[in-house]
Enzyme design. Structure first.
Site: not given
Ligand code: EPU
Length: 424
Positions: A116, A396, A22-23, A304, A121
């Site tokens: 999220c 997600r 995903k990232n 993560d 952030r």
């Protein structure tokens, strides 16, 4: 709303090919405005964050098509746009288009990003780096508004090795004139993977994967066919599924070198981990031993996997402590695990866990993506039935989670439960 219903207590066994990252995919998609022509990204994970990103790209005229497991992106109709907050806010990496848009159009207007809720952030490193490259950036009505005549190479120092800022600035610098250096750059595999992608499209970059990256600014990038690398975090989650269910899972298509922190922590827990060139196998037969874990930038223990690893330690022997140094609010799993009988508390950035012999099924809610993964792991090991709500968070970043766990022998299904509300 859909929920995941899990009947716990099954030992998970088998082999699984790690899905696309995903990232990594989100980072590759951020540079699309700088690409001329058609890109093919094979192995792109079909997760909602990727769909949100392609919807955002569509605002700029980028056409996305899925065909036989590949995502095709056509930039022939690329044009300037000022997308609405509703398409930018759902994901943090929407903002990583800002530099590429500035480089391509000389201007960019994007609302503040979301993502999220796991900490503040901010995007100050991104803004500082783009300003160093000559962009003028202001905040107007909740939007970042940027302009430049031409981006210039610059010397950039990051106060913290931010993965996103490194990726964003490295990519943007490929279209700036002159040389850019990024000091204290992030060393996450996804940075190196993005650099490989940019270089395959014609960029000149040295040092990606180290603390100092040098980018030689050049012209537009050319569309290519590229394979999205495997997801080390999804892979790590399945390895933890083996550990928590006292199972035996081999995840293929991953580089053990990118999983060192997880592998070593599992071994410290007394769990058997073997590895080959492109696979890792976890075999567990007992409760894990107590350990201390501290999340730090790569190659340290990944934030993560902090919440999924906490789920494992709730069933450990003795008292474990986890220190989360990256995000100040990544603890949404704690209260939910308590509902399942876990003895887990937080104080500041620390999680304290007194291992229990068993967890019991309960109705729990995901508060963010990795909290959701932690609850699924706990549910797989718990006695009885667990229902996980708010699974749009899990969607997600986990590609075919239910199918994968089912193939490994887990009892999990997705059902519609109209009574469950989505948390804001
Ligand atoms: N930070 C700042 N200012 C900035 C940028 C970052 O203070 O301008 C801080 C952040 O607030 C955070 C720390 O620096 O405390 C690290 O943030 P980083 O920029 O490295 O994270 P990111 O790029 O926003 C990516 C992943 C995250 C992963 C982190 C760390 C994507 C889309 N997201 O985020 O993934 O946790 O790197 O490895 O690539 C996830 O997949 O669940 C996830 C959150």
């Amino acid at each position: 709303m859909d929920v995941l219903r899990i009947k716990g207590g099954k030992r998970l066994e088998g082999t699984l090919e790690a899905p696309g990252s995903k990232n990594a995919a989100l980072a590759l998609l951020s540079v699309v405005p700088m690409v001329d022509g058609v890109l093919e990204l094979s192995n792109t994970p079909e997760v909602s964050d990727v769909r949100i990103k392609t919807d955002l790209l569509a605002e700029f005229g980028v056409k996305s098509t899925w065909r036989e497991g590949s995502l095709y992106l056509d930039t022939t109709g690329l044009h300037f746009a000022e997308p609405d907050e509703s398409v930018v806010r759902p994901i943090r990496t929407g903002f990583y288009l800002f530099g590429p848009l500035l480089a391509r159009f000389g201007r960019a207007v994007l609302p503040m990003p979301g993502g999220c809720k796991i900490g503040a952030r901010p995007v100050d490193f991104h803004i500082k780096g783009l300003r160093a490259m000559g962009a003028s950036i202001t905040m107007q009505n909740g939007c970042y508004v940027g302009s430049c005549s031409r981006l210039e190479g610059a010397s950039i120092y990051l106060d913290f090795p931010s993965a996103g800022a490194t990726q964003h600035l490295m990519a943007t610098a490929t279209l700036a004139s002159g040389i850019t250096t990024i000091q204290n750059a992030a060393r996450e595999p996804e940075v190196l993977q993005l650099a490989d992608f940019l270089m395959a499209m014609g960029a000149r970059i040295e040092g990606a994967g180290t603390g100092t990256i040098t980018i030689y600014g050049d012209g537009l990038l050319k569309g290519i066919n590229h394979r999205v690398p495997s997801d080390r975090i999804q892979a790590g989650t399945y390895l933890l599924a083996a550990a928590i269910t006292k199972g035996d899972i081999t995840v293929t298509g991953i580089l053990p070198d990118q999983q060192v922190a997880l592998i070593e922590k599992l071994r410290e827990c007394g769990i058997t981990v073997t590895e080959g060139h492109d696979w890792v196998r976890v075999q567990a037969s007992d409760r894990p031993r107590q350990v201390r874990v501290k999340t730090v930038p790569y190659p340290g223990f990944p934030t993560d996997l902090q919440q999924p690893f906490s789920a494992l330690l709730t069933l450990g022997h003795g008292s474990s402590v986890i220190e989360e140094t990256i995000y100040e609010q990544r603890f949404g799993h704690v209260e939910e695990l308590q509902r399942m009988g876990a003895k887990i508390t937080t104080n500041g950035r620390y999680t304290f866990i007194d291992g229990v012999e068993k967890l019991t099924g309960a109705s729990v809610m995901a508060s963010d993506l990795r909290a959701g993964a932690a609850l699924v792991l706990a549910g797989l090991a718990a006695e009885g039935e667990t229902t996980v709500g708010n699974i749009h968070f899990i969607d997600r970043g986990y590609d075919r989670l239910v199918e994968n766990i089912t193939a490994l022998g887990g009892d999990i299904c997705r059902v519609n439960d109209p009574g469950r509300q989505v948390a804001p």
